[in-house]
Design a protein around this motif. Sequence first.
Motif, PDB file in Angstrom:
ATOM      1  N   GLN A 163       0.836  -1.201   0.000  1.00  0.00           N
ATOM      2  CA  GLN A 163       0.000   0.000   0.000  1.00  0.00           C
ATOM      3  C   GLN A 163       0.875   1.258   0.000  1.00  0.00           C
ATOM      4  OE1 GLN A 163      -2.701   0.224   3.301  1.00  0.00           O
ATOM      5  NE2 GLN A 163      -3.552   2.198   2.692  1.00  0.00           N
ATOM      6  N   TRP A 164       1.992   1.226   0.705  1.00  0.00           N
ATOM      7  CA  TRP A 164       2.897   2.370   0.780  1.00  0.00           C
ATOM      8  C   TRP A 164       3.468   2.699  -0.594  1.00  0.00           C
ATOM      9  CZ3 TRP A 164       4.275   6.053   4.152  1.00  0.00           C
ATOM     10  CH2 TRP A 164       5.495   6.701   3.990  1.00  0.00           C
ATOM     11  N   PHE A 165       3.930   1.685  -1.322  1.00  0.00           N
ATOM     12  CA  PHE A 165       4.569   1.934  -2.610  1.00  0.00           C
ATOM     13  C   PHE A 165       3.572   2.212  -3.726  1.00  0.00           C
ATOM     14  CE2 PHE A 165       8.122  -0.164  -0.471  1.00  0.00           C
ATOM     15  CZ  PHE A 165       9.151   0.683  -0.824  1.00  0.00           C
ATOM     16  N   SER A 166       2.317   1.867  -3.545  1.00  0.00           N
ATOM     17  CA  SER A 166       1.309   2.161  -4.566  1.00  0.00           C
ATOM     18  C   SER A 166       0.563   3.455  -4.278  1.00  0.00           C
ATOM     19  CB  SER A 166       0.306   1.005  -4.665  1.00  0.00           C
ATOM     20  OG  SER A 166      -0.393   0.836  -3.417  1.00  0.00           O
ATOM     21  N   ASP A 167       0.989   4.201  -3.255  1.00  0.00           N
ATOM     22  CA  ASP A 167       0.347   5.472  -2.924  1.00  0.00           C
ATOM     23  C   ASP A 167       0.629   6.482  -4.043  1.00  0.00           C
ATOM     24  OD1 ASP A 167      -0.565   7.873  -1.788  1.00  0.00           O
ATOM     25  OD2 ASP A 167      -0.039   7.224   0.236  1.00  0.00           O
ATOM     26  N   PRO A 168      -0.409   7.028  -4.684  1.00  0.00           N
ATOM     27  CA  PRO A 168      -0.190   7.955  -5.797  1.00  0.00           C
ATOM     28  C   PRO A 168       0.194   9.364  -5.363  1.00  0.00           C
ATOM     29  CG  PRO A 168      -2.532   7.690  -5.428  1.00  0.00           C
ATOM     30  CD  PRO A 168      -1.842   6.751  -4.482  1.00  0.00           C
ATOM     31  N   ARG A 169       0.224   9.635  -4.069  1.00  0.00           N
ATOM     32  CA  ARG A 169       0.559  10.977  -3.591  1.00  0.00           C
ATOM     33  C   ARG A 169       2.071  11.155  -3.517  1.00  0.00           C
ATOM     34  NH1 ARG A 169      -2.264  10.979   2.071  1.00  0.00           N
ATOM     35  NH2 ARG A 169      -1.233   8.930   2.007  1.00  0.00           N
ATOM     36  N   GLY A 170       2.480  12.414  -3.599  1.00  0.00           N
ATOM     37  CA  GLY A 170       3.889  12.731  -3.429  1.00  0.00           C
ATOM     38  C   GLY A 170       4.265  12.787  -1.962  1.00  0.00           C
ATOM     39  N   LEU A 171       5.569  12.805  -1.698  1.00  0.00           N
ATOM     40  CA  LEU A 171       6.039  12.812  -0.313  1.00  0.00           C
ATOM     41  C   LEU A 171       5.592  14.055   0.448  1.00  0.00           C
ATOM     42  CD1 LEU A 171       9.694  11.456  -0.608  1.00  0.00           C
ATOM     43  CD2 LEU A 171       7.612  10.214   0.004  1.00  0.00           C
ATOM     44  N   ILE A 172       5.525  15.201  -0.257  1.00  0.00           N
ATOM     45  CA  ILE A 172       5.088  16.426   0.416  1.00  0.00           C
ATOM     46  C   ILE A 172       3.633  16.317   0.826  1.00  0.00           C
ATOM     47  CG2 ILE A 172       4.738  18.914   0.123  1.00  0.00           C
ATOM     48  CD1 ILE A 172       7.126  18.953  -1.732  1.00  0.00           C
ATOM     49  N   HIS A 173       2.789  15.762  -0.055  1.00  0.00           N
ATOM     50  CA  HIS A 173       1.378  15.567   0.293  1.00  0.00           C
ATOM     51  C   HIS A 173       1.221  14.567   1.431  1.00  0.00           C
ATOM     52  CE1 HIS A 173      -0.280  17.051  -3.866  1.00  0.00           C
ATOM     53  NE2 HIS A 173       0.324  17.984  -3.169  1.00  0.00           N
ATOM     54  N   ILE A 174       2.028  13.512   1.400  1.00  0.00           N
ATOM     55  CA  ILE A 174       1.951  12.512   2.475  1.00  0.00           C
ATOM     56  C   ILE A 174       2.354  13.131   3.807  1.00  0.00           C
ATOM     57  CG2 ILE A 174       2.952  10.358   3.328  1.00  0.00           C
ATOM     58  CD1 ILE A 174       3.213   9.437   0.449  1.00  0.00           C
ATOM     59  N   ALA A 175       3.421  13.939   3.801  1.00  0.00           N
ATOM     60  CA  ALA A 175       3.875  14.588   5.032  1.00  0.00           C
ATOM     61  C   ALA A 175       2.817  15.553   5.558  1.00  0.00           C
ATOM     62  CB  ALA A 175       5.193  15.316   4.789  1.00  0.00           C
ATOM     63  N   LEU A 176       2.197  16.315   4.655  1.00  0.00           N
ATOM     64  CA  LEU A 176       1.145  17.240   5.085  1.00  0.00           C
ATOM     65  C   LEU A 176      -0.055  16.489   5.648  1.00  0.00           C
ATOM     66  CD1 LEU A 176       1.251  19.862   2.192  1.00  0.00           C
ATOM     67  CD2 LEU A 176       2.046  20.169   4.534  1.00  0.00           C
ATOM     68  N   ASP A 177      -0.358  15.341   5.052  1.00  0.00           N
ATOM     69  CA  ASP A 177      -1.474  14.538   5.559  1.00  0.00           C
ATOM     70  C   ASP A 177      -1.196  14.037   6.968  1.00  0.00           C
ATOM     71  OD1 ASP A 177      -4.069  13.021   4.880  1.00  0.00           O
ATOM     72  OD2 ASP A 177      -2.722  11.395   5.500  1.00  0.00           O
ATOM     73  N   ARG A 178       0.077  13.751   7.268  1.00  0.00           N
ATOM     74  CA  ARG A 178       0.440  13.260   8.602  1.00  0.00           C
ATOM     75  C   ARG A 178       0.257  14.329   9.673  1.00  0.00           C
ATOM     76  NH1 ARG A 178       0.448   7.803   8.117  1.00  0.00           N
ATOM     77  NH2 ARG A 178       1.832   7.113   6.439  1.00  0.00           N
ATOM     78  N   VAL A 179       0.364  15.604   9.263  1.00  0.00           N
ATOM     79  CA  VAL A 179       0.229  16.695  10.242  1.00  0.00           C
ATOM     80  C   VAL A 179      -1.164  17.318  10.208  1.00  0.00           C
ATOM     81  CG1 VAL A 179       2.692  17.207  10.206  1.00  0.00           C
ATOM     82  CG2 VAL A 179       1.177  18.400   8.603  1.00  0.00           C
ATOM     83  N   GLY A 180      -2.098  16.668   9.520  1.00  0.00           N
ATOM     84  CA  GLY A 180      -3.481  17.117   9.569  1.00  0.00           C
ATOM     85  C   GLY A 180      -3.988  17.891   8.379  1.00  0.00           C
ATOM     86  N   VAL A 181      -3.140  18.134   7.370  1.00  0.00           N
ATOM     87  CA  VAL A 181      -3.594  18.839   6.166  1.00  0.00           C
ATOM     88  C   VAL A 181      -4.037  17.786   5.159  1.00  0.00           C
ATOM     89  CG1 VAL A 181      -2.968  20.461   4.343  1.00  0.00           C
ATOM     90  CG2 VAL A 181      -1.955  20.689   6.621  1.00  0.00           C
TER      91      VAL A 181
END
Length: 344
Positions: A163-181
Amino acid sequence: MADSMSAKGIRGNERTAGWIFVAPALIILGLFFVLPILMALWVSLTGWNGQGSPFTSRVPFVGLHNYTALFATDDLARQDFMTSIRNNAYYVLLVVPLQTVLALGLALVLNNRILKGKSFFRTAFFFPSVTSSVAISVVFLFMFANGGAINALLSAVGINGPQWFSDPRGLIHIALDRVGVHNAPAALADHGVLGLTWWDWLSGPSVAMCAIITLVVWTTSGTFMVMFLAALQNLPIQLDEAGMVDGANAWQRFWRITLPQLRPTMFLVVTLGLIGTWQVFDQIYVMSQGNPAKTTLTPAFLSYRTAFRDFDYGSGAAISFVLFLIIVLFTLLQRWLLRERRGH
Protein backbone atom coordinates in the motif's frame (compact mmCIF):
# COMPACT_ATOMS: atom_id res chain seq x y z
CA MET A 1 57.78 35.59 -53.95
CA ALA A 2 58.49 32.00 -54.89
CA ASP A 3 58.77 31.00 -51.25
CA SER A 4 55.42 32.68 -50.53
CA MET A 5 53.69 30.88 -53.39
CA SER A 6 55.28 27.60 -52.34
CA ALA A 7 54.05 28.05 -48.74
CA LYS A 8 50.61 28.99 -50.02
CA GLY A 9 50.52 25.90 -52.17
CA ILE A 10 51.57 23.69 -49.31
CA ARG A 11 48.88 25.14 -47.06
CA GLY A 12 46.33 24.64 -49.81
CA ASN A 13 47.34 20.99 -50.18
CA GLU A 14 47.17 20.53 -46.42
CA ARG A 15 43.65 21.97 -46.40
CA THR A 16 42.53 19.56 -49.09
CA ALA A 17 44.19 16.62 -47.37
CA GLY A 18 42.54 17.61 -44.09
CA TRP A 19 39.07 17.56 -45.65
CA ILE A 20 39.82 14.18 -47.23
CA PHE A 21 40.81 12.71 -43.86
CA VAL A 22 37.76 14.03 -41.99
CA ALA A 23 35.32 13.25 -44.82
CA PRO A 24 34.56 9.65 -43.66
CA ALA A 25 33.75 10.85 -40.14
CA LEU A 26 31.57 13.67 -41.49
CA ILE A 27 29.72 11.30 -43.80
CA ILE A 28 29.07 8.82 -40.98
CA LEU A 29 27.88 11.57 -38.63
CA GLY A 30 25.67 13.00 -41.35
CA LEU A 31 24.06 9.67 -42.24
CA PHE A 32 23.57 8.26 -38.76
CA PHE A 33 23.21 11.40 -36.61
CA VAL A 34 22.24 14.58 -38.46
CA LEU A 35 19.95 12.97 -41.04
CA PRO A 36 17.88 10.98 -38.47
CA ILE A 37 17.48 14.13 -36.37
CA LEU A 38 16.21 16.07 -39.38
CA MET A 39 13.84 13.21 -40.26
CA ALA A 40 12.51 13.14 -36.68
CA LEU A 41 12.07 16.91 -36.79
CA TRP A 42 9.95 16.55 -39.92
CA VAL A 43 7.88 13.80 -38.29
CA SER A 44 7.19 16.12 -35.34
CA LEU A 45 5.55 18.52 -37.80
CA THR A 46 3.21 15.89 -39.23
CA GLY A 47 0.35 13.69 -38.11
CA TRP A 48 2.09 10.45 -39.08
CA ASN A 49 0.58 7.30 -37.53
CA GLY A 50 3.49 4.98 -38.32
CA GLN A 51 2.00 3.45 -41.48
CA GLY A 52 3.89 3.94 -44.69
CA SER A 53 6.48 6.64 -45.19
CA PRO A 54 6.19 9.95 -43.31
CA PHE A 55 7.57 11.76 -46.38
CA THR A 56 4.63 11.18 -48.71
CA SER A 57 1.90 13.68 -49.52
CA ARG A 58 -0.69 11.44 -47.84
CA VAL A 59 0.72 12.24 -44.40
CA PRO A 60 -0.94 15.43 -43.10
CA PHE A 61 1.37 18.34 -42.35
CA VAL A 62 0.25 19.95 -39.07
CA GLY A 63 3.07 22.44 -38.54
CA LEU A 64 3.59 23.39 -34.90
CA HIS A 65 0.29 21.89 -33.74
CA ASN A 66 2.02 18.96 -31.99
CA TYR A 67 4.13 21.45 -30.02
CA THR A 68 1.38 23.92 -29.16
CA ALA A 69 -0.87 21.06 -28.05
CA LEU A 70 1.64 20.21 -25.31
CA PHE A 71 1.35 23.71 -23.82
CA ALA A 72 -1.84 25.40 -24.99
CA THR A 73 -4.51 22.71 -25.50
CA ASP A 74 -6.41 21.86 -22.33
CA ASP A 75 -6.70 18.10 -22.71
CA LEU A 76 -5.32 14.83 -21.35
CA ALA A 77 -2.23 14.99 -23.58
CA ARG A 78 -1.09 18.27 -22.04
CA GLN A 79 -1.91 17.05 -18.53
CA ASP A 80 0.17 13.91 -19.06
CA PHE A 81 3.06 15.90 -20.48
CA MET A 82 3.07 18.39 -17.60
CA THR A 83 2.76 15.53 -15.12
CA SER A 84 5.82 13.92 -16.69
CA ILE A 85 7.73 17.22 -16.51
CA ARG A 86 6.83 17.58 -12.81
CA ASN A 87 7.89 14.01 -12.04
CA ASN A 88 11.16 14.38 -13.94
CA ALA A 89 11.90 17.74 -12.30
CA TYR A 90 11.72 16.20 -8.82
CA TYR A 91 13.78 13.28 -10.11
CA VAL A 92 16.50 15.65 -11.38
CA LEU A 93 16.46 17.77 -8.21
CA LEU A 94 17.17 14.70 -6.10
CA VAL A 95 19.34 12.49 -8.29
CA VAL A 96 21.88 15.04 -9.58
CA PRO A 97 22.90 16.46 -6.17
CA LEU A 98 22.85 13.06 -4.46
CA GLN A 99 24.91 11.24 -7.07
CA THR A 100 27.37 14.14 -7.32
CA VAL A 101 27.90 14.38 -3.56
CA LEU A 102 28.13 10.61 -3.16
CA ALA A 103 30.58 10.30 -6.07
CA LEU A 104 32.79 13.07 -4.69
CA GLY A 105 32.67 11.56 -1.20
CA LEU A 106 33.67 8.12 -2.47
CA ALA A 107 36.48 9.65 -4.54
CA LEU A 108 37.81 11.51 -1.50
CA VAL A 109 37.78 8.27 0.50
CA LEU A 110 39.66 6.37 -2.21
CA ASN A 111 42.14 9.22 -2.62
CA ASN A 112 43.14 8.96 1.03
CA ARG A 113 46.75 7.82 1.18
CA ILE A 114 46.27 5.81 4.37
CA LEU A 115 43.34 3.73 3.02
CA LYS A 116 44.13 0.02 2.67
CA GLY A 117 42.61 -2.16 -0.06
CA LYS A 118 41.97 0.66 -2.51
CA SER A 119 41.65 -1.71 -5.46
CA PHE A 120 38.90 -3.68 -3.74
CA PHE A 121 36.88 -0.62 -2.76
CA ARG A 122 37.36 1.00 -6.16
CA THR A 123 36.01 -2.14 -7.84
CA ALA A 124 33.16 -2.49 -5.36
CA PHE A 125 32.04 1.12 -5.77
CA PHE A 126 32.32 1.02 -9.56
CA PHE A 127 30.73 -2.41 -10.10
CA PRO A 128 27.06 -1.23 -10.13
CA SER A 129 27.89 1.24 -12.91
CA VAL A 130 29.04 -1.46 -15.33
CA THR A 131 26.12 -3.77 -14.61
CA SER A 132 23.16 -3.73 -17.00
CA SER A 133 20.59 -1.16 -15.88
CA VAL A 134 17.82 -3.49 -17.02
CA ALA A 135 19.20 -6.38 -14.96
CA ILE A 136 19.54 -4.22 -11.83
CA SER A 137 16.05 -2.79 -12.41
CA VAL A 138 14.62 -6.31 -12.54
CA VAL A 139 16.37 -7.16 -9.27
CA PHE A 140 14.97 -4.02 -7.65
CA LEU A 141 11.54 -4.89 -9.04
CA PHE A 142 11.65 -8.24 -7.25
CA MET A 143 12.87 -6.55 -4.06
CA PHE A 144 9.94 -4.09 -4.08
CA ALA A 145 7.32 -6.65 -5.17
CA ASN A 146 4.44 -7.51 -2.84
CA GLY A 147 6.32 -10.50 -1.45
CA GLY A 148 9.77 -8.97 -1.81
CA ALA A 149 12.44 -8.30 0.77
CA ILE A 150 11.66 -4.58 1.16
CA ASN A 151 7.97 -5.15 1.89
CA ALA A 152 8.89 -7.96 4.30
CA LEU A 153 11.09 -5.54 6.26
CA LEU A 154 8.38 -2.87 6.24
CA SER A 155 5.80 -5.38 7.45
CA ALA A 156 8.12 -6.32 10.30
CA VAL A 157 7.96 -2.73 11.61
CA GLY A 158 4.20 -2.42 11.08
CA ILE A 159 4.12 -0.69 7.66
CA ASN A 160 1.95 -2.00 4.85
CA GLY A 161 4.58 -2.17 2.12
CA PRO A 162 2.43 -2.74 -1.00
CA GLN A 163 0.00 0.00 0.00
CA TRP A 164 2.90 2.37 0.78
CA PHE A 165 4.57 1.93 -2.61
CA SER A 166 1.31 2.16 -4.57
CA ASP A 167 0.35 5.47 -2.92
CA PRO A 168 -0.19 7.95 -5.80
CA ARG A 169 0.56 10.98 -3.59
CA GLY A 170 3.89 12.73 -3.43
CA LEU A 171 6.04 12.81 -0.31
CA ILE A 172 5.09 16.43 0.42
CA HIS A 173 1.38 15.57 0.29
CA ILE A 174 1.95 12.51 2.48
CA ALA A 175 3.88 14.59 5.03
CA LEU A 176 1.14 17.24 5.09
CA ASP A 177 -1.47 14.54 5.56
CA ARG A 178 0.44 13.26 8.60
CA VAL A 179 0.23 16.70 10.24
CA GLY A 180 -3.48 17.12 9.57
CA VAL A 181 -3.59 18.84 6.17
CA HIS A 182 -5.87 16.38 4.36
CA ASN A 183 -7.20 18.63 1.60
CA ALA A 184 -5.52 21.11 -0.71
CA PRO A 185 -5.82 24.80 0.30
CA ALA A 186 -8.17 26.70 -1.98
CA ALA A 187 -5.40 29.03 -3.16
CA LEU A 188 -3.41 26.04 -4.43
CA ALA A 189 -6.29 23.88 -5.64
CA ASP A 190 -8.12 26.55 -7.66
CA HIS A 191 -5.11 28.03 -9.44
CA GLY A 192 -2.28 26.57 -11.46
CA VAL A 193 -0.32 26.72 -14.67
CA LEU A 194 -0.10 24.58 -17.83
CA GLY A 195 -2.88 22.20 -16.91
CA LEU A 196 -1.82 21.37 -13.34
CA THR A 197 -2.84 23.11 -10.14
CA TRP A 198 -0.19 24.49 -7.83
CA TRP A 199 -1.12 21.70 -5.41
CA ASP A 200 -0.21 19.13 -8.08
CA TRP A 201 3.07 20.88 -8.92
CA LEU A 202 4.06 20.91 -5.22
CA SER A 203 3.29 17.25 -4.57
CA GLY A 204 6.88 16.02 -4.40
CA PRO A 205 8.09 12.67 -5.76
CA SER A 206 6.04 9.58 -4.98
CA VAL A 207 7.40 6.70 -2.92
CA ALA A 208 7.72 4.64 -6.11
CA MET A 209 9.78 7.41 -7.72
CA CYS A 210 11.99 7.57 -4.63
CA ALA A 211 12.70 3.85 -5.02
CA ILE A 212 13.80 4.48 -8.61
CA ILE A 213 15.89 7.46 -7.44
CA THR A 214 17.66 5.21 -4.93
CA LEU A 215 18.43 2.70 -7.67
CA VAL A 216 19.78 5.33 -10.07
CA VAL A 217 21.96 7.09 -7.48
CA TRP A 218 23.49 3.76 -6.50
CA THR A 219 24.22 2.70 -10.09
CA THR A 220 25.53 6.01 -11.44
CA SER A 221 27.71 7.28 -8.60
CA GLY A 222 30.52 4.85 -9.45
CA THR A 223 31.09 6.33 -12.89
CA PHE A 224 31.27 9.88 -11.56
CA MET A 225 33.46 8.68 -8.69
CA VAL A 226 36.08 7.59 -11.24
CA MET A 227 35.99 11.05 -12.84
CA PHE A 228 36.45 12.80 -9.52
CA LEU A 229 39.18 10.36 -8.48
CA ALA A 230 41.13 10.99 -11.68
CA ALA A 231 40.87 14.74 -11.11
CA LEU A 232 41.94 14.46 -7.46
CA GLN A 233 44.99 12.40 -8.35
CA ASN A 234 46.09 15.07 -10.84
CA LEU A 235 45.90 17.94 -8.35
CA PRO A 236 49.25 19.33 -7.18
CA ILE A 237 49.86 18.15 -3.64
CA GLN A 238 52.00 21.23 -2.91
CA LEU A 239 48.88 23.43 -2.61
CA ASP A 240 47.35 21.15 0.02
CA GLU A 241 50.61 21.03 1.93
CA ALA A 242 50.86 24.83 1.80
CA GLY A 243 47.38 25.01 3.32
CA MET A 244 48.48 22.71 6.13
CA VAL A 245 51.50 24.91 6.79
CA ASP A 246 49.21 27.95 6.99
CA GLY A 247 47.12 26.19 9.65
CA ALA A 248 44.05 25.30 7.56
CA ASN A 249 42.11 22.29 8.80
CA ALA A 250 40.88 19.47 6.55
CA TRP A 251 37.51 21.11 5.78
CA GLN A 252 39.10 24.46 4.99
CA ARG A 253 41.64 22.84 2.66
CA PHE A 254 38.88 20.95 0.86
CA TRP A 255 36.58 23.97 0.54
CA ARG A 256 39.22 26.59 -0.33
CA ILE A 257 41.86 24.56 -2.20
CA THR A 258 40.56 21.21 -3.50
CA LEU A 259 37.00 22.04 -4.55
CA PRO A 260 37.85 25.11 -6.68
CA GLN A 261 40.36 23.01 -8.64
CA LEU A 262 37.61 20.44 -9.33
CA ARG A 263 35.41 23.00 -11.11
CA PRO A 264 35.95 21.52 -14.65
CA THR A 265 35.23 18.00 -13.41
CA MET A 266 32.23 19.25 -11.44
CA PHE A 267 30.89 20.86 -14.61
CA LEU A 268 31.33 17.59 -16.51
CA VAL A 269 29.67 15.49 -13.80
CA VAL A 270 26.70 17.83 -13.38
CA THR A 271 26.24 18.13 -17.15
CA LEU A 272 26.26 14.37 -17.66
CA GLY A 273 23.97 14.00 -14.65
CA LEU A 274 21.46 16.50 -16.04
CA ILE A 275 21.43 14.86 -19.45
CA GLY A 276 21.07 11.38 -18.02
CA THR A 277 18.32 12.24 -15.54
CA TRP A 278 16.19 14.12 -18.07
CA GLN A 279 16.51 11.14 -20.42
CA VAL A 280 15.64 8.45 -17.86
CA PHE A 281 13.74 5.66 -19.57
CA ASP A 282 14.95 2.10 -19.00
CA GLN A 283 14.34 2.05 -15.23
CA ILE A 284 10.84 3.49 -15.74
CA TYR A 285 10.08 1.02 -18.51
CA VAL A 286 11.19 -2.01 -16.52
CA MET A 287 10.02 -1.10 -13.01
CA SER A 288 6.86 0.99 -13.21
CA GLN A 289 5.64 1.85 -16.74
CA GLY A 290 4.70 5.24 -15.29
CA ASN A 291 2.61 3.81 -12.44
CA PRO A 292 1.21 4.22 -9.85
CA ALA A 293 -1.24 6.81 -11.18
CA LYS A 294 1.40 8.31 -13.54
CA THR A 295 3.64 9.37 -10.62
CA THR A 296 6.70 7.85 -12.32
CA LEU A 297 5.79 9.02 -15.82
CA THR A 298 8.71 10.85 -17.48
CA PRO A 299 8.94 12.73 -20.81
CA ALA A 300 11.18 10.06 -22.37
CA PHE A 301 8.77 7.26 -21.48
CA LEU A 302 5.78 9.40 -22.50
CA SER A 303 7.40 10.01 -25.89
CA TYR A 304 7.87 6.27 -26.34
CA ARG A 305 4.32 5.48 -25.23
CA THR A 306 2.78 8.17 -27.43
CA ALA A 307 4.67 7.06 -30.53
CA PHE A 308 4.90 3.28 -30.24
CA ARG A 309 1.75 2.47 -28.29
CA ASP A 310 -0.70 5.21 -29.27
CA PHE A 311 0.77 5.42 -32.82
CA ASP A 312 0.93 9.21 -32.66
CA TYR A 313 4.47 9.56 -33.93
CA GLY A 314 4.19 13.30 -34.54
CA SER A 315 3.36 14.08 -30.92
CA GLY A 316 5.93 11.57 -29.68
CA ALA A 317 8.67 13.23 -31.74
CA ALA A 318 7.53 16.67 -30.56
CA ILE A 319 7.89 15.58 -26.93
CA SER A 320 11.44 14.40 -27.70
CA PHE A 321 12.45 17.75 -29.19
CA VAL A 322 10.91 19.68 -26.29
CA LEU A 323 12.90 17.44 -23.96
CA PHE A 324 16.02 18.21 -26.01
CA LEU A 325 15.44 21.96 -25.56
CA ILE A 326 14.95 21.48 -21.80
CA ILE A 327 18.29 19.65 -21.56
CA VAL A 328 20.07 22.37 -23.54
CA LEU A 329 18.60 25.15 -21.38
CA PHE A 330 19.53 23.44 -18.11
CA THR A 331 23.03 22.70 -19.41
CA LEU A 332 23.54 26.37 -20.29
CA LEU A 333 22.14 27.40 -16.89
CA GLN A 334 24.47 25.20 -14.88
CA ARG A 335 27.38 26.24 -17.09
CA TRP A 336 26.61 29.85 -16.15
CA LEU A 337 26.35 28.93 -12.47
CA LEU A 338 29.67 27.06 -12.50
CA ARG A 339 31.52 29.60 -14.63
CA GLU A 340 34.89 30.96 -13.58
CA ARG A 341 34.27 34.26 -11.79
CA ARG A 342 36.88 37.00 -11.87
CA GLY A 343 38.31 37.98 -8.52
CA HIS A 344 37.70 34.57 -6.95
